[in-house]
Motif scaffolding. Sequence first.
Motif, PDB file in Angstrom:
ATOM      1  N   ALA A 107      -9.187  43.941  15.185  1.00 18.53           N
ATOM      2  CA  ALA A 107      -8.532  42.885  14.492  1.00 18.53           C
ATOM      3  C   ALA A 107      -9.536  41.509  13.725  1.00 18.53           C
ATOM      4  O   ALA A 107     -10.601  41.934  14.646  1.00 18.53           O
ATOM      5  CB  ALA A 107      -7.723  42.392  14.859  1.00 18.53           C
ATOM      6  N   LEU A 108      -9.102  41.169  13.178  1.00 21.89           N
ATOM      7  CA  LEU A 108     -10.382  39.867  12.925  1.00 21.89           C
ATOM      8  C   LEU A 108      -8.796  38.145  13.888  1.00 21.89           C
ATOM      9  O   LEU A 108      -7.933  38.275  13.536  1.00 21.89           O
ATOM     10  CB  LEU A 108      -9.943  38.989  11.729  1.00 21.89           C
ATOM     11  N   TYR A 109      -9.546  37.565  14.779  1.00 18.81           N
ATOM     12  CA  TYR A 109      -9.297  36.658  15.673  1.00 18.81           C
ATOM     13  C   TYR A 109      -9.372  35.137  15.149  1.00 18.81           C
ATOM     14  O   TYR A 109     -10.353  35.537  14.302  1.00 18.81           O
ATOM     15  CB  TYR A 109      -9.955  37.244  16.612  1.00 18.81           C
ATOM     16  N   TYR A 110      -8.081  34.109  15.367  1.00 20.91           N
ATOM     17  CA  TYR A 110      -8.853  33.378  14.809  1.00 20.91           C
ATOM     18  C   TYR A 110      -8.087  32.373  15.825  1.00 20.91           C
ATOM     19  O   TYR A 110      -7.062  32.829  16.156  1.00 20.91           O
ATOM     20  CB  TYR A 110      -7.568  33.055  13.338  1.00 20.91           C
ATOM     21  N   CYS A 111      -8.463  31.144  15.485  1.00 23.52           N
ATOM     22  CA  CYS A 111      -8.315  30.300  16.631  1.00 23.52           C
ATOM     23  C   CYS A 111      -7.814  29.627  16.011  1.00 23.52           C
ATOM     24  O   CYS A 111      -7.944  29.060  14.623  1.00 23.52           O
ATOM     25  CB  CYS A 111      -9.915  29.709  17.705  1.00 23.52           C
ATOM     26  N   ALA A 112      -6.832  28.353  16.458  1.00 21.81           N
ATOM     27  CA  ALA A 112      -5.971  27.169  15.648  1.00 21.81           C
ATOM     28  C   ALA A 112      -5.611  26.318  16.675  1.00 21.81           C
ATOM     29  O   ALA A 112      -5.614  26.729  18.122  1.00 21.81           O
ATOM     30  CB  ALA A 112      -4.647  28.395  15.398  1.00 21.81           C
ATOM     31  N   ALA A 113      -4.640  25.046  15.748  1.00 21.07           N
ATOM     32  CA  ALA A 113      -4.976  24.495  16.708  1.00 21.07           C
ATOM     33  C   ALA A 113      -3.667  23.922  16.593  1.00 21.07           C
ATOM     34  O   ALA A 113      -3.370  23.244  14.906  1.00 21.07           O
ATOM     35  CB  ALA A 113      -5.820  23.492  17.256  1.00 21.07           C
ATOM     36  N   GLY A 114      -2.758  23.290  17.556  1.00 18.29           N
ATOM     37  CA  GLY A 114      -1.591  22.387  17.212  1.00 18.29           C
ATOM     38  C   GLY A 114      -1.157  21.067  18.159  1.00 18.29           C
ATOM     39  O   GLY A 114      -1.611  20.729  18.853  1.00 18.29           O
ATOM     40  N   ARG A 115      -0.286  20.945  17.101  1.00 28.93           N
ATOM     41  CA  ARG A 115       0.449  19.174  18.208  1.00 28.93           C
ATOM     42  C   ARG A 115       2.158  19.674  18.320  1.00 28.93           C
ATOM     43  O   ARG A 115       1.937  18.686  19.697  1.00 28.93           O
ATOM     44  CB  ARG A 115       0.653  18.294  17.110  1.00 28.93           C
ATOM     45  N   THR A 116       2.397  19.519  17.431  1.00 30.96           N
ATOM     46  CA  THR A 116       3.812  20.454  18.026  1.00 30.96           C
ATOM     47  C   THR A 116       4.932  22.048  17.185  1.00 30.96           C
ATOM     48  O   THR A 116       4.281  22.515  16.574  1.00 30.96           O
ATOM     49  CB  THR A 116       4.660  19.308  17.527  1.00 30.96           C
ATOM     50  N   GLY A 117       5.466  21.844  17.885  1.00 29.29           N
ATOM     51  CA  GLY A 117       6.510  23.089  18.102  1.00 29.29           C
ATOM     52  C   GLY A 117       6.118  23.955  18.943  1.00 29.29           C
ATOM     53  O   GLY A 117       5.271  24.248  20.068  1.00 29.29           O
ATOM     54  N   TRP A 126       3.450  29.499  19.931  1.00 28.58           N
ATOM     55  CA  TRP A 126       4.069  31.491  19.326  1.00 28.58           C
ATOM     56  C   TRP A 126       4.299  31.581  18.452  1.00 28.58           C
ATOM     57  O   TRP A 126       3.442  32.822  17.083  1.00 28.58           O
ATOM     58  CB  TRP A 126       5.263  31.536  19.873  1.00 28.58           C
ATOM     59  N   SER A 127       4.352  30.670  16.610  1.00 26.03           N
ATOM     60  CA  SER A 127       4.520  30.732  15.697  1.00 26.03           C
ATOM     61  C   SER A 127       3.221  30.148  15.345  1.00 26.03           C
ATOM     62  O   SER A 127       2.918  28.641  15.363  1.00 26.03           O
ATOM     63  CB  SER A 127       5.249  30.043  15.326  1.00 26.03           C
ATOM     64  N   GLY A 128       2.303  30.630  13.975  1.00 26.17           N
ATOM     65  CA  GLY A 128       1.456  30.554  13.244  1.00 26.17           C
ATOM     66  C   GLY A 128       1.896  29.013  12.352  1.00 26.17           C
ATOM     67  O   GLY A 128       1.494  27.876  12.633  1.00 26.17           O
ATOM     68  N   ALA A 129       3.020  28.788  12.205  1.00 24.16           N
ATOM     69  CA  ALA A 129       3.700  28.112  11.271  1.00 24.16           C
ATOM     70  C   ALA A 129       3.488  26.370  12.373  1.00 24.16           C
ATOM     71  O   ALA A 129       3.804  25.302  11.606  1.00 24.16           O
ATOM     72  CB  ALA A 129       5.188  27.748  11.141  1.00 24.16           C
ATOM     73  N   SER A 130       3.470  26.795  14.131  1.00 29.58           N
ATOM     74  CA  SER A 130       2.918  25.260  14.417  1.00 29.58           C
ATOM     75  C   SER A 130       1.717  24.426  14.157  1.00 29.58           C
ATOM     76  O   SER A 130       1.209  23.850  14.695  1.00 29.58           O
ATOM     77  CB  SER A 130       3.513  25.382  15.753  1.00 29.58           C
ATOM     78  N   TYR A 131       0.463  25.412  13.547  1.00 32.97           N
ATOM     79  CA  TYR A 131      -0.779  25.258  13.910  1.00 32.97           C
ATOM     80  C   TYR A 131      -1.642  24.201  13.468  1.00 32.97           C
ATOM     81  O   TYR A 131      -0.939  24.660  11.655  1.00 32.97           O
ATOM     82  CB  TYR A 131      -1.348  26.287  14.024  1.00 32.97           C
ATOM     83  N   ASN A 132      -1.866  23.299  13.128  1.00 27.85           N
ATOM     84  CA  ASN A 132      -2.337  22.401  11.547  1.00 27.85           C
ATOM     85  C   ASN A 132      -3.663  22.532  11.670  1.00 27.85           C
ATOM     86  O   ASN A 132      -4.202  22.627  10.070  1.00 27.85           O
ATOM     87  CB  ASN A 132      -2.392  21.403  12.088  1.00 27.85           C
ATOM     88  N   TYR A 133      -4.099  23.172  12.257  1.00 26.22           N
ATOM     89  CA  TYR A 133      -5.927  23.538  12.175  1.00 26.22           C
ATOM     90  C   TYR A 133      -6.599  25.013  12.475  1.00 26.22           C
ATOM     91  O   TYR A 133      -5.898  25.367  13.849  1.00 26.22           O
ATOM     92  CB  TYR A 133      -6.896  22.836  12.774  1.00 26.22           C
ATOM     93  N   TRP A 134      -6.757  26.177  11.437  1.00 26.13           N
ATOM     94  CA  TRP A 134      -7.628  27.007  11.977  1.00 26.13           C
ATOM     95  C   TRP A 134      -9.121  27.394  11.300  1.00 26.13           C
ATOM     96  O   TRP A 134      -9.700  26.747  11.289  1.00 26.13           O
ATOM     97  CB  TRP A 134      -6.927  27.957  11.094  1.00 26.13           C
TER      98      TRP A 134
END
Length: 122
Positions: A91-101, A104-112
Amino acid sequence: VQLQASGGGLVQAGGSLRLSCAASGRTFSNAFMGWFRQAPGKEREFVAGIRWYGGNTYYGDSVKGRFTISGANDRNTAYLQMNSLELEDTALYYCAAGRTGSIWSGASYNYWGQGTLVTVSS
């Protein structure tokens, strides 16, 4: 915040890879980092996440026991150690960073990040 993922490549089934994700910019507000993946024709899937405060880690069921997420002390770098790789891990693997939420959910991540390709061959 900018995220740079690296470490993907071609590996035989049963082998290992280590992905890295380096964050730069205003990273102090990020509470957690995570790895997601998306295979062709499939939906994006949560792989693993780490909370910077407390160090708690979380894993998707399909990788539990095989993958390990860790982070550097500066909270700007996260790693994903992938062992016992299977064909289904391609697969294509993405890292992401988030603040709240929910971590487990991609919707919680602000930066990709831009993604790094992992291909597992038989």
